[in-house]
Design an enzyme around this catalytic site. Structure first.
Site, PDB file in Angstrom:
ATOM      1  CB  THR A  76      -1.083   0.115   1.231  1.00 53.93           C
ATOM      2  OG1 THR A  76      -1.851  -0.825   0.683  1.00 53.93           O
ATOM      3  CG2 THR A  76      -1.958   1.449   1.563  1.00 53.93           C
ATOM      4  CE1 TYR A 109      -6.627  -3.773   6.463  1.00 54.80           C
ATOM      5  CE2 TYR A 109      -4.747  -4.878   5.840  1.00 54.80           C
ATOM      6  CZ  TYR A 109      -5.041  -3.393   6.388  1.00 54.80           C
ATOM      7  OH  TYR A 109      -4.079  -3.128   5.972  1.00 54.80           O
ATOM      8  N   GLY A 142       8.971  -7.197  -0.478  1.00 54.59           N
ATOM      9  CA  GLY A 142       7.896  -6.150   0.098  1.00 54.59           C
ATOM     10  C   GLY A 142       9.196  -4.808  -0.074  1.00 54.59           C
ATOM     11  NE  ARG A 143      10.021  -4.441   5.588  1.00 57.63           N
ATOM     12  CZ  ARG A 143      10.880  -5.269   6.675  1.00 57.63           C
ATOM     13  NH1 ARG A 143      10.965  -4.182   7.618  1.00 57.63           N
ATOM     14  NH2 ARG A 143      10.913  -6.863   6.698  1.00 57.63           N
ATOM     15  CG  HIS A 160      -5.248  -8.490   1.856  1.00 61.82           C
ATOM     16  ND1 HIS A 160      -4.291  -9.650   2.772  1.00 61.82           N
ATOM     17  CD2 HIS A 160      -4.756  -7.361   2.074  1.00 61.82           C
ATOM     18  CE1 HIS A 160      -3.492  -8.891   3.496  1.00 61.82           C
ATOM     19  NE2 HIS A 160      -3.602  -7.497   2.484  1.00 61.82           N
ATOM     20  CG  ASN A 184      -1.432  -8.766   6.582  1.00 68.35           C
ATOM     21  OD1 ASN A 184      -1.096  -9.329   7.058  1.00 68.35           O
ATOM     22  ND2 ASN A 184      -0.729  -7.700   5.887  1.00 68.35           N
ATOM     23  NE  ARG A 187       0.759 -11.412   1.248  1.00 68.12           N
ATOM     24  CZ  ARG A 187       1.769 -10.484   1.751  1.00 68.12           C
ATOM     25  NH1 ARG A 187       1.379  -9.488   2.277  1.00 68.12           N
ATOM     26  NH2 ARG A 187       2.736 -10.939   1.974  1.00 68.12           N
ATOM     27  CD  GLN A 219      -3.562  -7.530  -0.847  1.00 70.57           C
ATOM     28  OE1 GLN A 219      -3.198  -6.370  -0.738  1.00 70.57           O
ATOM     29  NE2 GLN A 219      -2.830  -8.355  -0.296  1.00 70.57           N
ATOM     30  CG  ASN A 259      -5.121  -3.702  10.717  1.00 77.49           C
ATOM     31  OD1 ASN A 259      -4.905  -2.725  11.204  1.00 77.49           O
ATOM     32  ND2 ASN A 259      -4.692  -4.193   9.373  1.00 77.49           N
TER      33      ASN A 259
HETATM   34  C1  LIG Z   1       4.466  -0.183   3.150  1.00 85.35           C
HETATM   35  C2  LIG Z   1       4.199  -1.455   3.101  1.00 85.35           C
HETATM   36  C3  LIG Z   1       2.903  -1.286   2.358  1.00 85.35           C
HETATM   37  C4  LIG Z   1       2.505  -3.248   2.586  1.00 85.35           C
HETATM   38  N1  LIG Z   1       0.838  -3.173   2.113  1.00 85.35           N
HETATM   39  C5  LIG Z   1      -0.078  -3.921   1.873  1.00 85.35           C
HETATM   40  C6  LIG Z   1      -1.112  -4.522   1.199  1.00 85.35           C
HETATM   41  O1  LIG Z   1      -1.332  -3.390   0.556  1.00 85.35           O
HETATM   42  N2  LIG Z   1      -1.233  -5.361   1.372  1.00 85.35           N
HETATM   43  C7  LIG Z   1      -0.653  -6.519   1.689  1.00 85.35           C
HETATM   44  O2  LIG Z   1      -0.810  -8.133   2.110  1.00 85.35           O
HETATM   45  N3  LIG Z   1       0.417  -6.287   2.678  1.00 85.35           N
HETATM   46  C8  LIG Z   1       1.162  -5.097   3.245  1.00 85.35           C
HETATM   47  N4  LIG Z   1       2.178  -4.928   2.957  1.00 85.35           N
HETATM   48  C9  LIG Z   1       2.768  -6.313   4.319  1.00 85.35           C
HETATM   49  C10 LIG Z   1       3.849  -6.904   3.113  1.00 85.35           C
HETATM   50  O3  LIG Z   1       3.168  -7.421   2.324  1.00 85.35           O
HETATM   51  C11 LIG Z   1       5.244  -7.467   3.301  1.00 85.35           C
HETATM   52  O4  LIG Z   1       4.380  -8.576   4.105  1.00 85.35           O
HETATM   53  C12 LIG Z   1       5.693  -7.083   4.436  1.00 85.35           C
HETATM   54  O5  LIG Z   1       6.989  -6.101   3.552  1.00 85.35           O
HETATM   55  C13 LIG Z   1       7.306  -8.546   4.793  1.00 85.35           C
HETATM   56  O6  LIG Z   1       8.173  -8.313   3.730  1.00 85.35           O
HETATM   57  P1  LIG Z   1       9.676  -7.442   3.528  1.00 85.35           P
HETATM   58  O7  LIG Z   1      10.312  -8.108   5.028  1.00 85.35           O
HETATM   59  O8  LIG Z   1       9.834  -7.844   2.229  1.00 85.35           O
HETATM   60  O9  LIG Z   1       9.141  -6.242   3.607  1.00 85.35           O
HETATM   61  C14 LIG Z   1       2.757  -4.055   3.682  1.00 85.35           C
HETATM   62  C15 LIG Z   1       4.468  -3.581   4.014  1.00 85.35           C
HETATM   63  C16 LIG Z   1       5.086  -2.479   3.807  1.00 85.35           C
HETATM   64  C17 LIG Z   1       6.324  -2.082   4.018  1.00 85.35           C
END
Ligand SMILES: Cc1cc2nc3c(=O)[nH]c(=O)nc-3n(C[C@H](O)[C@H](O)[C@H](O)COP(=O)(O)O)c2cc1C
Length: 359
Positions: free
Chosen positions: A25, A179, A316-317, A174, A177, A226, A97, A234
């Site tokens: 997001t 939702y 992700g990051r 989704h 987390n 997912r 998603q 949450n």
């Molecule tokens: C800025 C940000 C936004 C995220 N938005 C979502 C999202 O929209 N949907 C979701 O399932 N997870 C979301 N996540 C979780 C990531 O998909 C991921 O599971 C998490 O960053 C861990 O992976 P990483 O260690 O590679 O960053 C978000 C994480 C971050 C950091």
């Protein structure tokens, strides 16, 4: 011989490598409409095998956060088309998603007439950011009637058809987390006494009905989900039957044959660990593609793929901050650090400006 960088199969698709961009997001969709800035951001990252979009609402009721995109209006579908085109031109496939936020919302973030819905009228602990008034406590949601549930399933189904019209290769539900889908699965947020609440067979009914309806609309090779077993984000507390409940869900999803299950593990960010036994249960019970995510670097990704723990790795990051992550991981180059301060802020800063190795 690298597994990570070799071609992969996902249902009927061939992916250019085994790396997946996690749903992230980023709150750049002003007016809830995908735009040219987002097209640039996603195209920059399309050297992965599969991009999963940021959480995108299938319904006006699901737009819990400010500036998240939707896929329920014709304008939104038109906004997504250049994004899927740009990603496909770079060789990646793209799933969208579907994030219906349910009770993780605030009226100030929602369009006129939208309602904050959840399985039960139980507010989540904590606060929600709004552009208008900053942090506000989560509201008490409306408990969904059977008619609301039917409408929500129809919205997911229409959104799946919209996703096909927008050029996506598939959808990710989704179910993680905290939702709406997870709000039905978990007993703290689902206190219903009808056929959607009580024993796990009832608490997964809504999720499975959404799975069935979207598969009927677009086909099982185009629907993934997912999940976050042991996730607490949450206001989703741990409870005794977690392992048994998610084992049952894995079996039910396997029977439906959807294309993938994508597991969340936020322990690298300080959340409770997802036991290896739980991941192994999903591997055993679910016969199609398993995606693991959470804290991966190249070495761990390669070793989990080589060990057969999963079929694809999502990040992700690292990809947020490194548009050319594939090249950097291949060559061992240093990585840009993600800037948390601009994760969710409007505009290009901290979004499209992360440098590649070429500048
Ligand atoms: C800025 C940000 C936004 C995220 N938005 C979502 C999202 O929209 N949907 C979701 O399932 N997870 C979301 N996540 C979780 C990531 O998909 C991921 O599971 C998490 O960053 C861990 O992976 P990483 O260690 O590679 O960053 C978000 C994480 C971050 C950091």
């Amino acid at each position: 011989m690298s597994v990570l960088f070799s071609k992969a199969v996902l249902g009927s698709l061939t992916l250019q490598n085994h790396l997946v961009m996690c749903p992230l997001t980023r709150n750049r969709a002003t007016g809830n409409i995908p735009n040219a800035l987002m097209a640039q951001y996603y195209a920059q990252r399309a050297s992965v095998g599969l991009i999963i979009t940021e959480g995108t609402s299938p319904s006006p009721n699901g737009l819990g956060y400010p500036r998240i995109p939707g896929i329920f209006s014709a304008t939104q579908v038109d906004g997504w088309k250049p994004i899927t085109d740009g990603v496909h031109a770079k060789g990646a496939k793209m799933f969208i998603q579907f994030m219906h936020c349910g009770r993780i919302a605030h009226a100030l973030n929602l369009p006129a007439g939208a309602r904050i819905l959840a399985p039960s009228a139980v507010a989540a602990a904590g606060e929600m950011y709004t552009d208008a008034e900053g942090l506000k406590p989560h509201p008490v949601p409306l408990a969904m009637t059977e008619a609301d549930i039917k409408t929500a399933i129809e919205e997911f189904t229409q959104a799946a058809k919209n996703a096909m019209a927008a050029g996506f290769d598939g959808i990710e539900l989704h179910g993680a987390n905290g939702y709406l889908l997870e709000q039905f699965i978990r007993p703290n947020s689902n206190q219903r006494t009808d056929r959607y609440g009580g024993p796990i067979e009832n608490r997964v009914r809504f999720v499975l009905e959404v799975v069935d309806a979207t598969i009927a609309a677009i086909g099982k090779d185009k629907v993934g989900i997912r999940l976050s077993p042991y996730g607490v984000f949450n206001d989703m507390p741990l409870y005794d039957d977690m392992a048994a409940d998610y084992t049952y869900l894995a079996q039910q999803l396997n029977a439906r044959g959807l294309v993938y299950i994508h597991l969340v593990d936020h322990s690298p960010q300080g959340a409770p660990p997802v036991p290896d036994a739980m991941k192994a249960t999903f591997r055993k019970e679910f016969k199609r593609t398993l995606i693991l995510s959470g804290g991966y670097d190249a070495a761990r990704a390669e070793s989990d793929l080589a060990a057969g723990k999963c079929d694809l790795i999502a990040v992700g990051r690292p990809i947020l901050a490194n548009p050319d992550l594939v090249t950097r991981w291949k060559t061992g180059a240093a990585l840009n650090a993600p800037d948390m301060a601009t994760f969710y802020t409007p505009g290009p800063k901290g979004y499209t400006g992360y440098p590649t190795l070429n500048g």
